[in-house]
Design an enzyme around this catalytic site. Structure first.
Site, mmCIF file in Angstrom:
data_model
loop_
_atom_site.group_PDB
_atom_site.id
_atom_site.type_symbol
_atom_site.label_atom_id
_atom_site.label_comp_id
_atom_site.label_asym_id
_atom_site.label_seq_id
_atom_site.Cartn_x
_atom_site.Cartn_y
_atom_site.Cartn_z
ATOM 1 N N SER A 70 43.784 106.608 9.618
ATOM 2 C CA SER A 70 42.415 106.946 10.210
ATOM 3 C C SER A 70 42.354 108.189 8.938
ATOM 4 C CB SER A 70 42.243 107.882 11.579
ATOM 5 O OG SER A 70 41.374 108.446 11.502
ATOM 6 N N ASN A 71 41.104 108.560 9.257
ATOM 7 C CA ASN A 71 40.686 109.559 7.693
ATOM 8 C C ASN A 71 40.837 110.885 8.104
ATOM 9 O OD1 ASN A 71 37.710 109.721 8.104
ATOM 10 N ND2 ASN A 71 38.370 107.242 7.196
#
Ligand code: CTP
Length: 230
Positions: free
Chosen positions: A30-31
């Site tokens: 993810s980020n």
């Protein structure tokens, strides 16, 4: 009390937050997107229309608690794309502030990956581009009076890269972020954006709270759509 504007009665779809792509049942890529800009855009959009939807990836409760419109929580790019597509209608304004994951693991292990050797490597493949898929869908289905605003997170060649994204993904407008600038971009409460229209018109919004920046972005969209209808 809603402002009387070109956006009254129009559906405004805002995407926000990160997406997640799973490697196994407990791990994902993810980020650091917080969804704060998306939440601010939703609040600003509510001043113009009663028909606002927030389609978002995993965000903190501090962010989701602020949402006072219909919202759909998703995880993967495919889920976000499906949710946006299912809710499009003629006249929709789509503001894509989400930070979808660009590459996803090539394979998903349905069992938890056990710790074995000292090294572990994965292959990643290009993930769905949600904005591009949405704009292709709009074109293919000949949807009317649509408006697409994207975001661009850049570290260099700012205007040039943002203009390329407008063309490649067929947007009407892009909000450009310098993600290296302190107080701008991911997981901050402030932002500074440069708004670029598909005709090359540039409008600088100075560093301010994400709520104030969102208000200005909506005012620009309202003016552009109002101007086009005159
Ligand atoms: N976007 C998207 N799906 C992706 C990647 C990006 O819908 N898989 C959208 C974002 O929500 C944003 C716009 O496309 O509105 C541009 O995102 P950005 O991350 O700046 O650009 P990318 O197209 O991913 O290009 P790059 O990472 O190479 O700069």
């Amino acid at each position: 009390m809603k402002m009387h504007s070109a956006l009254s009665g129009r559906r405004i779809i805002v995407t926000g937050g990160p997406t997640r792509e799973y490697l196994d049942p407990v791990r994902f890529i993810s980020n650091a997107s917080s969804g704060k800009m998306g939440a601010a855009l939703v609040q600003a959009a509510r001043n113009y229309s009663d028909d606002v939807m927030f389609i978002h990836g995993p965000v903190d409760t501090a962010v989701s608690e602020k949402i006072t419109c219909t919202s759909i929580a998703v995880e993967s790019n495919l889920e976000m794309l499906t949710a946006v597509r299912n809710n499009l209608k003629d006249g929709s304004i789509i503001i894509m502030s989400a930070a979808p994951v660009d590459y996803k693991p090539e394979t998903f292990s349905s069992r938890k990956i056990k710790k074995t050797g000292s090294k572990l490597s994965f292959d990643f493949i290009l993930n769905i581009d949600i904005l591009k898929s949405v704009s292709d869908h709009i074109k293919k289905n000949n949807m009317k009076n649509m408006f697409i605003c994207g975001f661009a997170a850049e570290t260099d060649n700012f205007i040039e890269n943002a203009m390329l994204k407008i063309k490649k993904k067929n947007m009407d407008m892009i909000c450009l972020n310098d993600v290296t600038e302190p107080g701008s971009g991911f997981n901050t409460d402030t932002n500074r954006v440069t708004v670029i229209s598909e005709d090359g018109n540039i409008h600088e919004i100075k560093m301010a709270s994400k709520n104030a920046v969102a208000d200005e972005i909506l005012a620009i969209i309202d003016k552009k759509i109002g101007g086009a209808n005159e």
